[in-house]
Write a protein that holds these residues in place. Structure first.
Motif, PDB file in Angstrom:
ATOM      1  N   GLU A  83     -26.197 -13.465 111.619  1.00 32.38           N
ATOM      2  CA  GLU A  83     -25.876 -13.106 112.996  1.00 32.38           C
ATOM      3  C   GLU A  83     -25.525 -11.633 113.107  1.00 32.38           C
ATOM      4  O   GLU A  83     -25.856 -10.979 114.111  1.00 32.38           O
ATOM      5  CB  GLU A  83     -24.710 -13.969 113.489  1.00 32.38           C
ATOM      6  N   ARG A  84     -24.910 -11.071 112.085  1.00 34.63           N
ATOM      7  CA  ARG A  84     -24.482  -9.677 112.112  1.00 34.63           C
ATOM      8  C   ARG A  84     -25.662  -8.711 112.242  1.00 34.63           C
ATOM      9  O   ARG A  84     -25.538  -7.633 112.825  1.00 34.63           O
ATOM     10  CB  ARG A  84     -23.698  -9.369 110.831  1.00 34.63           C
ATOM     11  N   GLN A  85     -26.812  -9.091 111.712  1.00 32.84           N
ATOM     12  CA  GLN A  85     -27.987  -8.193 111.715  1.00 32.84           C
ATOM     13  C   GLN A  85     -28.465  -7.869 113.129  1.00 32.84           C
ATOM     14  O   GLN A  85     -28.930  -6.761 113.396  1.00 32.84           O
ATOM     15  CB  GLN A  85     -29.126  -8.841 110.914  1.00 32.84           C
ATOM     16  N   SER A  86     -28.343  -8.833 114.058  1.00 34.96           N
ATOM     17  CA  SER A  86     -28.848  -8.615 115.422  1.00 34.96           C
ATOM     18  C   SER A  86     -27.737  -8.557 116.457  1.00 34.96           C
ATOM     19  O   SER A  86     -28.006  -8.556 117.657  1.00 34.96           O
ATOM     20  CB  SER A  86     -29.833  -9.726 115.801  1.00 34.96           C
ATOM     21  N   ALA A  87     -26.487  -8.516 116.021  1.00 39.80           N
ATOM     22  CA  ALA A  87     -25.361  -8.548 116.960  1.00 39.80           C
ATOM     23  C   ALA A  87     -25.084  -7.165 117.542  1.00 39.80           C
ATOM     24  O   ALA A  87     -25.491  -6.139 116.983  1.00 39.80           O
ATOM     25  CB  ALA A  87     -24.123  -9.071 116.248  1.00 39.80           C
TER      26      ALA A  87
END
Length: 410
Positions: A157-161
Motif C-alpha cells: 500500500e505504501r508504494q501507491s499511497a
C-alpha cells in the motif's frame, strides 16, 4: 511518639540485635559530587519497617519519610528520594532476604518457637504483571504469520499511497514490527524453556507472560490470576514462619519435601508433628517423609474436606496388612487424636497468611518481577512478619513486668 510504639522496639532490635555487617560500608549515592551518601542501615530500617506497616513501594516510603512521625524517628528527619530507596533495594536485595534467617533466630532466642506442631502450606500471591499480557503458544503460532501478512500488505500500500498516508503507514509498520519481534522472542523463549524441561515442544495452551515471563496463571479464589506460589512452614506457638520460598508450580504436590528440608536446615531439629492439607498429599511423598523423618508424626489429608466437615467415624479393629498409604492416613485422621491434631492446621498457618495479606502487612502483590527477585521479596515479607511477632511479644512482656513492679510498689 509513645514509649511503647512499635518503631521504638523495631529500632532497638535492628541496632542492637541484627548482624548488619553486610550493610555497613555500602553507602548509597556515594560520589565526589552531589549530596552526601545515605547510611545504608537507615535505608534498611525504612524498607523493613515499611513492609511491617504495609508500605511496599518506594514512592510510598518516600512520602512516609516526609509525613509520618514513626518514619521520621527512623530517619532523623532525612528524606531520601524514592529513586535512592529503589536503588538500595535493588543493590541490597540479597542482604535484605538474608534478614529472614536472623528473624527466625531471634524468635528462637525469645522462646517463641516450640516445634511441636508445624503446619506447611502455600498461598498464591499476585505477580507484578497482568494476566491479559499473557499469550498461549497456539495464539503465538497464529499471530506470527498474521503479522507478517499485515506488514507485507502495508508495504504494498505504501508504494501507491499519498504522502500523508505514507507517514501513517510508517507508524503502523513500526508498531507491527515491534509487536512481531516481541511475540517471536517470547515464542522462541517458550520453546527453549520447554525443550530444556521436557525435551518437547510446548503445548497449545502453554502460556508466557510478556511482562513477567516467569510468573504463571494460577487459580486464585473464584478465578485465575497471574501469580507465584509462596510456600511457608509455620510454628504453632506464635505463628513464626520457620522456612519460606517461592515456586512457579501452580499446585503443591511436589513442595512438601523441599519445604520440610528447608525447615530442618533453618532450625536444626525436626518438629514433633507436621501438618499439611490435601494439596501436598501423594503416596510417594508421604512414604519418603516417613522414611527420612520417621521421628515426626505426619498428618497429611489424602482428600479435601469441606469447612467444618468431619473426617469420619473413628476406626475399629486391627489395621489390615495390605492397607494403602492413603487409607492408612485416612484411618489415622479419623482417630480422636488425629482429628484433634489435624484441626490445629488451619489455626496455625491460615492466620499467618491472613496477617501478611490483610491484617498487618497488607502484602497481596509482589513489587518485583522474575522468580529470583520475587523469592527475595517473599523472604523479606516473612522476616517482617516474624519481627512484628517478636515486637508484640516483647511489648506485652514489658507491660506485664511494668504492671507487676507498680503492684509491688503499691
Amino acid at each position: 511518639l509513645p514509649l511503647d510504639h512499635t518503631v521504638r522496639f523495631f529500632d532497638e532490635i535492628v541496632e542492637k540485635e541484627l548482624d548488619l555487617s553486610r550493610f555497613v560500608g555500602n553507602p548509597v549515592n556515594s560520589s565526589m559530587r552531589g549530596r552526601p551518601s545515605y547510611d545504608p542501615v537507615m535505608l534498611l530500617k525504612i524498607v523493613l519497617y515499611g513492609y511491617m506497616v504495609g508500605l511496599h513501594s518506594s514512592r510510598e516510603l518516600e512520602q512516609a519519610c516526609v509525613e509520618r512521625i514513626d518514619f521520621r524517628f527512623i530517619t532523623g528527619g532525612l528524606t531520601p528520594s524514592f529513586s535512592t530507596i529503589t536503588k538500595f533495594r535493588k543493590e541490597q536485595a540479597r542482604e535484605l532476604a538474608e534478614l529472614f534467617d536472623q528473624s527466625v533466630s531471634l524468635a528462637i532466642e525469645d522462646d517463641l518457637v516450640e516445634l511441636k506442631d508445624v503446619a506447611f502450606d502455600g498461598t498464591k500471591v499476585l505477580a507484578n504483571a497482568s494476566k491479559h499480557k499473557a499469550m498461549s503458544y497456539e495464539r503465538m503460532c497464529e499471530k506470527v504469520p498474521t503479522l507478517h501478512g499485515e506488514i507485507e500488505e502495508l508495504k504494498k500500500e505504501r508504494q501507491s499511497a499519498t504522502a500523508h498516508r505514507r507517514l501513517e503507514i510508517e507508524v503502523e509498520l513500526e508498531f507491527k514490527r515491534e509487536r512481531l519481534a516481541n511475540i517471536q522472542e517470547q515464542k522462541f523463549a517458550l520453546e527453549d524453556e520447554h525443550k530444556e524441561e521436557t525435551g518437547e515442544q510446548p503445548k497449545g495452551k502453554d502460556q508466557r507472560n510478556f511482562t513477567d515471563s516467569e510468573s504463571r496463571i494460577m487459580k486464585k479464589g473464584a478465578g485465575f490470576e497471574q501469580c507465584y506460589n509462596a510456600q511457608a512452614a509455620v510454628d504453632k506457638r506464635n505463628q513464626i514462619i520457620l522456612a519460606a520460598y517461592v515456586t512457579q508450580a501452580a499446585n503443591d504436590k511436589q513442595q512438601l519435601e523441599p519445604l520440610v528440608q528447608r525447615t530442618i536446615e533453618q532450625v536444626g531439629v525436626l518438629p514433633d508433628r507436621g501438618l499439611a492439607d490435601a494439596g501436598y498429599f501423594s503416596e510417594a511423598a508421604t512414604t519418603t517423609l516417613k522414611g527420612h523423618y520417621g521421628s515426626t508424626e505426619w498428618l497429611i489429608s489424602p482428600g479435601k474436606l469441606a469447612h467444618g466437615a468431619d473426617a469420619g467415624t473413628p476406626p475399629r479393629g486391627r489395621i489390615p496388612r495390605n492397607i494403602s498409604v492413603a487409607d492408612l492416613m485416612r484411618r489415622r485422621l479419623r482417630t480422636k487424636a488425629g482429628k484433634a491434631a489435624y484441626a490445629k492446621r488451619k489455626t496455625i498457618v491460615e492466620p499467618a497468611f491472613g496477617q501478611i495479606k490483610e491484617a498487618s502487612l497488607e502484602f497481596r502483590r509482589f513489587s518485583f518481577r522474575a522468580l529470583k527477585k520475587v523469592q527475595g521479596e517473599w523472604l523479606l515479607v516473612c522476616a517482617a512478619h516474624n519481627l512484628l511477632k517478636i515486637i508484640r511479644h516483647r511489648r506485652t512482656e514489658r507491660n506485664v513486668n511494668s504492671t507487676a513492679v507498680h503492684s509491688r510498689a503499691a
